[in-house]
Motif scaffolding. Structure first.
Motif, short mmCIF file in Angstrom:
data_model
loop_
_atom_site.label_atom_id
_atom_site.label_comp_id
_atom_site.label_asym_id
_atom_site.label_seq_id
_atom_site.Cartn_x
_atom_site.Cartn_y
_atom_site.Cartn_z
N ARG A 221 15.83 8.77 65.05
CA ARG A 221 14.98 7.90 64.24
C ARG A 221 14.66 8.58 62.92
NH1 ARG A 221 9.34 8.10 67.73
NH2 ARG A 221 8.87 10.32 67.40
N LEU A 222 14.34 7.74 61.93
CA LEU A 222 14.06 8.25 60.60
C LEU A 222 12.70 8.93 60.53
CD1 LEU A 222 15.32 5.24 58.47
CD2 LEU A 222 16.36 7.51 58.54
N THR A 223 12.62 9.99 59.74
CA THR A 223 11.32 10.57 59.39
C THR A 223 10.70 9.70 58.29
OG1 THR A 223 12.30 11.94 57.68
CG2 THR A 223 12.17 12.89 59.90
N GLN B 50 16.79 18.86 50.61
CA GLN B 50 15.73 19.77 51.06
C GLN B 50 14.62 19.01 51.79
OE1 GLN B 50 14.54 22.05 47.57
NE2 GLN B 50 16.26 23.44 47.81
N VAL B 51 15.02 17.99 52.57
CA VAL B 51 14.09 17.25 53.42
C VAL B 51 14.79 16.93 54.74
CG1 VAL B 51 12.78 16.18 51.53
CG2 VAL B 51 14.76 14.99 52.50
N LYS B 52 14.00 16.67 55.76
CA LYS B 52 14.54 16.25 57.04
C LYS B 52 14.51 14.73 57.08
CE LYS B 52 14.06 17.30 61.97
NZ LYS B 52 13.23 17.99 62.99
N LEU B 53 15.69 14.10 57.22
CA LEU B 53 15.79 12.65 57.19
C LEU B 53 15.65 12.02 58.57
CD1 LEU B 53 18.78 12.33 54.69
CD2 LEU B 53 16.35 12.00 54.19
N PHE B 54 16.06 12.74 59.61
CA PHE B 54 16.07 12.19 60.97
C PHE B 54 15.32 13.10 61.94
CE2 PHE B 54 19.91 10.34 59.09
CZ PHE B 54 19.79 9.01 59.48
#
Length: 299
Positions: free
Chosen positions: A56-58, A44-48
């Motif tokens: 790129r990574l968040t 439940q998170v945005k990783l990229f």
């Protein structure tokens, strides 16, 4: 969490590409992208952050990468500890090295290490093109000169420099070069890499200015294999631009001799590279220490 999915995430973070990470894991680009989307949905998170030009990574992705690397290291340590009580070192080590150094210097050392640890196996890639340690899944790489791999740890194995060499018979026949510029008119042997032919041979001006210059040689003969260049040089077919470490035995035995040593002085040490954030199982840690010791004996 599926360890294969975590590995896919870590590969995507390091390679900056879902497609490249998927290829490394034997997946199609579409399957790799879908797997990352499932991972993001489960967390439940945005990783990229995805754009047409880069991946790129968040902030959350960077944090997840940190803990994922620790988790994978702990898993590797757990697997290794299962065999710790037996005193047996086992498993595969994937190594990349320059062709002639690999054949003439590294291979005898690897054979000696296996006498101590017979259950260690090697996947040895010999090439004068630089390997991508992440994409090619290389554990250890040997490379000459200055390095730009910020993700890797580099240790100097042995000092070295590039020299111009030839068979003594050819030096006598041609009279030998008095200045670096003379090489442009002499038969030369050129190594061809993925970046193109190495026909600009760098040297120092050998005066108060101490400038870095180069002479462009003609490609009398060329090959993408450094060992072929070495054998042609021994056969008297041309002058070669080689690491002095690669031809040390040839120089001692008189098969080759160097010229213009007062000009070709720039250091190009041999380095061993390994992954910065990856747990090193005993077979890799012990092999690094063994090679450090053996190459130190050559200096």
């Amino acid at each position: 969490m599926d360890s294969n999915l975590v590995r896919l995430f870590l590969d995507a973070a390091q390679l900056g590409s879902f497609s490249a990470a998927g290829r490394k894991q034997g997946m199609s680009p579409a399957a790799a992208s879908a797997s990352i989307q499932r991972l993001e949905a489960s967390l439940q998170v945005k990783l990229f952050e995805r754009t047409t030009r880069q991946l790129r990574l968040t902030g959350e992705g960077t944090l997840y990468r940190h803990f994922s690397e620790q988790a994978m290291a702990l898993m590797a340590e757990a697997e290794s500890s299962l065999h710790a009580g037996t005193g047996i070192v086992r498993g595969m080590v994937k190594i990349s090295a320059p062709s002639d150094l690999g054949r003439n210097v590294l291979m005898p050392m690897l054979d000696a290490f296996r006498l101590r640890h017979p259950e260690v196996q090697y996947a040895l890639t010999l090439s004068d093109n630089t390997a991508n340690m992440v994409q090619d899944d290389i554990d250890l790489a040997l490379r000459y000169g200055q390095l730009a791999d910020s993700e890797m740890v580099a240790r100097v194995l042995a000092p070295s420099r590039r020299v111009v060499c030839a068979a003594p018979s050819l030096i006598t026949q041609t009279g030998g070069p008095a200045l670096p510029q003379d090489l442009a008119d002499l038969p030369t042997l050129v190594l061809v890499t993925a970046l193109g032919p190495m026909q600009d041979w760098r040297y120092c001006s050998n005066d108060n200015a101490d400038e870095r210059l180069s002479v462009r040689v003609r490609r009398t003969q060329q090959s993408n294999d450094g060992e072929i260049i070495r054998k042609w040089a021994i056969a008297g077919q041309g002058y070669a631009y080689k690491s002095i470490l690669d031809i040390s035995d040839d120089l001692r035995c008189g098969r080759l001799a160097t010229v213009l040593d007062e000009y070709f002085t720039d250091s190009a040490p041999l380095n061993i590279l390994f992954h910065r954030n990856r747990y090193q199982p005993p077979r890799i840690a012990l092999l690094i220490a063994f090679l450090m010791e053996r190459f130190a004996d050559l200096a």
